[in-house]
Design an enzyme around this catalytic site. Structure first.
Site, PDB file in Angstrom:
ATOM      1  N   ASN A  71       0.837  -1.187   0.000  1.00 38.74           N
ATOM      2  CA  ASN A  71       0.000   0.000   0.000  1.00 38.74           C
ATOM      3  C   ASN A  71       0.882   1.252   0.000  1.00 38.74           C
ATOM      4  OD1 ASN A  71      -2.870   1.276   0.692  1.00 38.74           O
ATOM      5  ND2 ASN A  71      -1.385   2.289   2.004  1.00 38.74           N
ATOM      6  N   GLU A  72       0.788   2.035  -1.081  1.00 37.37           N
ATOM      7  CA  GLU A  72       1.444   3.341  -1.180  1.00 37.37           C
ATOM      8  C   GLU A  72       2.957   3.280  -0.970  1.00 37.37           C
ATOM      9  OE1 GLU A  72      -0.559   6.242   1.207  1.00 37.37           O
ATOM     10  OE2 GLU A  72      -2.394   6.149   0.014  1.00 37.37           O
TER      11      GLU A  72
ATOM     12  N   ASN B 185      -5.953   4.615  -3.929  1.00 32.48           N
ATOM     13  CA  ASN B 185      -6.512   5.442  -2.864  1.00 32.48           C
ATOM     14  C   ASN B 185      -6.726   6.841  -3.411  1.00 32.48           C
ATOM     15  OD1 ASN B 185      -6.111   3.230  -1.182  1.00 32.48           O
ATOM     16  ND2 ASN B 185      -4.155   3.977  -0.395  1.00 32.48           N
TER      17      ASN B 185
ATOM     18  N   TYR C  11      -7.214  15.576   0.472  1.00 35.06           N
ATOM     19  CA  TYR C  11      -5.794  15.823   0.238  1.00 35.06           C
ATOM     20  C   TYR C  11      -5.528  16.491  -1.108  1.00 35.06           C
ATOM     21  CZ  TYR C  11      -4.956  12.802   4.270  1.00 35.06           C
ATOM     22  OH  TYR C  11      -4.942  12.255   5.534  1.00 35.06           O
TER      23      TYR C  11
ATOM     24  N   TRP D 163     -12.659   4.780   3.908  1.00 36.30           N
ATOM     25  CA  TRP D 163     -11.639   4.858   4.965  1.00 36.30           C
ATOM     26  C   TRP D 163     -12.137   5.798   6.034  1.00 36.30           C
ATOM     27  CZ3 TRP D 163      -7.311   1.976   5.440  1.00 36.30           C
ATOM     28  CH2 TRP D 163      -6.401   2.352   6.434  1.00 36.30           C
TER      29      TRP D 163
ATOM     30  N   LYS E  23     -11.018   9.899  10.341  1.00 37.82           N
ATOM     31  CA  LYS E  23     -11.797   9.513   9.162  1.00 37.82           C
ATOM     32  C   LYS E  23     -12.821   8.421   9.459  1.00 37.82           C
ATOM     33  CE  LYS E  23      -8.285  10.848   5.781  1.00 37.82           C
ATOM     34  NZ  LYS E  23      -7.206  11.205   6.720  1.00 37.82           N
TER      35      LYS E  23
END
Length: 701
Positions: free
Chosen positions: A431-432, A485, A491, A572, A593
């Protein structure tokens, strides 16, 4: 929709049954397993531990060793408070000590200690002898202690734990979520005969079940068992497989003779067909058989392991969605972190069940268990409730180029320990984390992790997640599914930019499988705004009004709903969780969140938005009830409902001016408030004529 109405109504009506089934499952996997298998006992090893915290200067001094031990019960973490309050949290050693007696009668047995989870690096000693080290907080591990204990006497076990971030252990930092320290999941003592099903194959059950050619007419099941023999000579046994239905009736028994050699591991394999199987159909009908694999010597059971068996097939079709047993399956997804206020990650079975029932209440059908292997209870409850599970390892956020060996270890552990769960439909690789080219570290390691998943489980797809919205990123496309995502409106960009993003992918990559792995916004329940803020600072800001989070989810779910190209989406997050390095939104050390607060006591408006869309249980929810101090008389009231028609009544007067919502579950009304208190009510009727209502008060200053 009829599919899911049946599913939710059925499952909600059976909540008590589900709880009993889960308790029964716990005993099958736990201490009462000896009632099923004469040759194996699994004993709760969670009581009677002593604990003391280490010191950061452990290498230089041992003065802390003179401190008093305190008695604790496992699960236990030594960060249940400090990591939830801010950056000043303890990382370092924590020591656990326990005395136990081993009876003389066990001299001809084999003994193993199995730890379900220790944060993050564990070193285990029995009677002062070092048995081994395990790196990684989230997977189980097992050590044999047969030759290290003193029979008929007291024995001591010492476990040194350490939760410092390390470059060679995933995750490599505390930035996105905390690495809690301690023996935070259960421990068991496993006793077997000398001829047994392997316990130390990455702490897997030693039994691996595969399925193929699944239909309601028949299903082909294969079982592979890894077997050991610590006697002097080969042992001739009968390898027996028995399948029982949910009522405990035996429906299939097959046996074959097998010689187990006293060297290495003997693999026994059997394949059989189940006629007219009752399929595991997700939340609609999570039907479970049991499959017991046993080694028998005449009438004597040498060893046996029982696993739940859910017979099902899962297929993912580009642009069309997920198909369970050939039927399109609604992928209403949430994500879940395992910690909670006051407990850290040392949670009980009942707390895991509480989380899953809240997820059931919202109407979800699938869960991304992020960003690490979670408790075995979670996967077992998912089996019994019918959720489709995305399971992954904590290769997340960043990399050091020193974690490859541990990443491969954790990938192997995740798959081997959990591949028999019917609920798990996909394995997560990373992930990321990113590369500049496809030849660099992350891209290469991702392909290696994908190979490990596919080698250990050829039947399930794999997924990796990018924090960017472009398909061409070098670390992408190493897996069967590409997750992305997208936090539009938080963001980056505006809330409705999500639609332009998905339309661009639809046009450019029509044959690719894409999942929206995360989306959402922070929302502080104790902050509100009559008008949504025009600007935001998601990293350093202190004002995160709940209203903005609500609007994000309203708009973005409507976009997702209109674009089946998004094969699955995962909001999320289901629950707020600790992030000790953050100070945002007016609450220190918290990711806001979540749709439910960190203590699981309050549900945000966004929770009810999804419940109106996903759960057909009749409901009405008036939004913005907490933001009750108003300054404008001419305003808008919005509500979420799954009823066919509702009425809004303000100060006794029915409101007729209804505005357009994003879908049929979103109702908006233009109202005129009077000075002072205003009573706002919404009501409607369900199919049976029962009145469903909600009310709130707004005060106009």
């Amino acid at each position: 929709m009829n599919y899911y109405k049946r599913a939710i109504r059925s499952s909600m009506a059976k909540s008590v049954f589900i709880y009993k089934a889960f308790v029964a499952l716990s005993f099958v996997a736990g201490i009462s397993i000896d009632t099923l298998a004469q040759g194996r006992k699994e004993i709760d090893f969670n009581q009677g531990w002593l604990f003391k915290k280490g010191a950061k200067d452990y290498e230089k001094g041992v003065s802390f060793s003179l401190e008093e031990w305190k008695e604790v019960t496992v699960p236990h973490t030594y960060n249940s408070e400090d990591m939830q309050l801010g950056k000043d949290f303890y990382t370092g050693d924590g020591f656990y000590h326990k005395e136990f007696t081993v009876a003389d009668s066990l001299k001809e047995k084999r003994l193993f200690l199995r730890f379900e989870g220790v944060g993050s690096v564990a070193q285990v000693y029995v009677n002062g002898r070092f048995l081994g080290e395990h790196k990684g907080s989230y997977s189980a591990f097992a050590f044999e202690i047969t030759h290290s204990v003193n029979y008929g006497e007291k024995n001591t076990i010492l476990v040194k734990t350490n939760n410092e971030a390390r470059k060679d252990v995933l995750p490599v930092n505390h930035f996105l979520f905390p690495i809690y320290g301690g023996i935070y999941r259960p421990v068991s003592l496993i006793i077997t005969n000398k001829v047994n099903i392997k316990v130390t194959d990455h702490a897997s059950p030693g039994i691996f079940i595969r399925q193929k050619d699944i239909s309601d007419k028949q299903a082909t099941i294969s079982v592979k068992a890894k077997l050991e023999n610590k006697e002097i000579a080969s042992k001739s046994v009968s390898l027996r497989i028995e399948v029982k239905d949910a009522k405990g009736k035996s429906i299939k028994v097959i046996e074959e003779p097998l010689a187990i050699r006293p060297q290495g591991v003997t693999v026994g394999e059997q394949e059989f067909t189940v006629k007219n199987p009752h399929l595991w159909q997700g939340v609609e009908d999570p039907y479970l058989y049991t499959l017991t694999t046993s080694l028998e010597d005449g009438d004597r059971v040498l060893d046996a392991v029982t696993q739940f068996l859910g017979i099902r097939s899962v297929e993912i079709k580009p642009g069309k969605g997920v198909f369970l047993n050939g039927k399109a399956y609604p992928m209403h997804g949430v994500t879940r972190h395992q910690d909670r206020w006051g407990y850290g990650n040392a949670l009980s079975r009942s707390q895991h069940l509480e989380d899953m029932l809240l997820i059931k209440e919202i109407g979800a059908t699938t869960i991304r268990l992020a960003h690490y292997q979670q408790a075995e209870d979670m996967y077992s409850i998912a089996d019994s409730l019918g959720f489709l599970i995305w399971a992954e390892i904590p290769f997340v956020n960043t990399y050091t180029s020193e974690e490859a060996a541990n990443a491969k270890q954790q990938m192997t552990e995740l798959v081997r320990q959990n591949s028999n769960h019917p609920s798990i439909y996909i394995w997560g690789i990373h992930n990321e984390v990113y590369s500049k080219t496809e030849d660099e570290y992350v891209a290469v390691l991702s392909r290696e992790l994908n190979d490990i998943a596919k080698t250990n489980d050829p039947d399930r797809p794999t997924v990796a997640v990018s924090g960017y919205g472009e398909m061409w990123r070098p670390a992408n496309l190493s897996t069967d599914v590409q997750g992305m995502n997208r936090y539009y409106g938080w963001y980056e960009g505006k809330i409705d930019d999500l639609e332009q993003w998905v339309e661009g992918l639809e046009e450019a990559y029509p044959e690719h499988i894409v999942m929206l792995a995360e989306y959402g916004a922070d929302g502080n329940m104790d902050q509100g705004a009559e008008k949504l803020p025009g600007s935001r600072n998601p990293v350093n800001g202190k004002f995160f009004p709940e209203n903005y989070q609500t609007e994000t989810h309203i708009q973005q779910w409507a976009i997702i709903e209109d674009h089946p190209y998004i094969t699955a989406s995962y909001l999320w997050n289901m629950f707020e969780f600790a992030v000790p390095m953050w100070n945002r939104g007016g609450v220190n050390a918290r990711n806001l969140k979540g749709l439910v607060t960190f203590d699981r006591k309050r549900k945000k408006d966004s929770f009810y938005w999804y419940k109106a869309n996903w759960n057909p249980e009749p409901m009405i929810h008036l939004a913005n009830s907490r933001d009750n101090k108003r300054t404008e008389a001419n305003t808008t009231v919005q509500l979420f409902t799954n009823l066919s028609s509702v009425e809004l009544i303000v100060n006794g007067q029915k409101i007729t001016k209804e505005l357009s919502g994003v879908n049929k579950h979103h109702k908006k009304f233009e109202v005129m408030l009077q000075k002072g208190n205003n009573l706002i009510m919404a009501e409607g009727q369900d199919d049976a004529g029962k009145v469903i209502s909600d009310k709130m008060e707004w005060v106009l200053d």
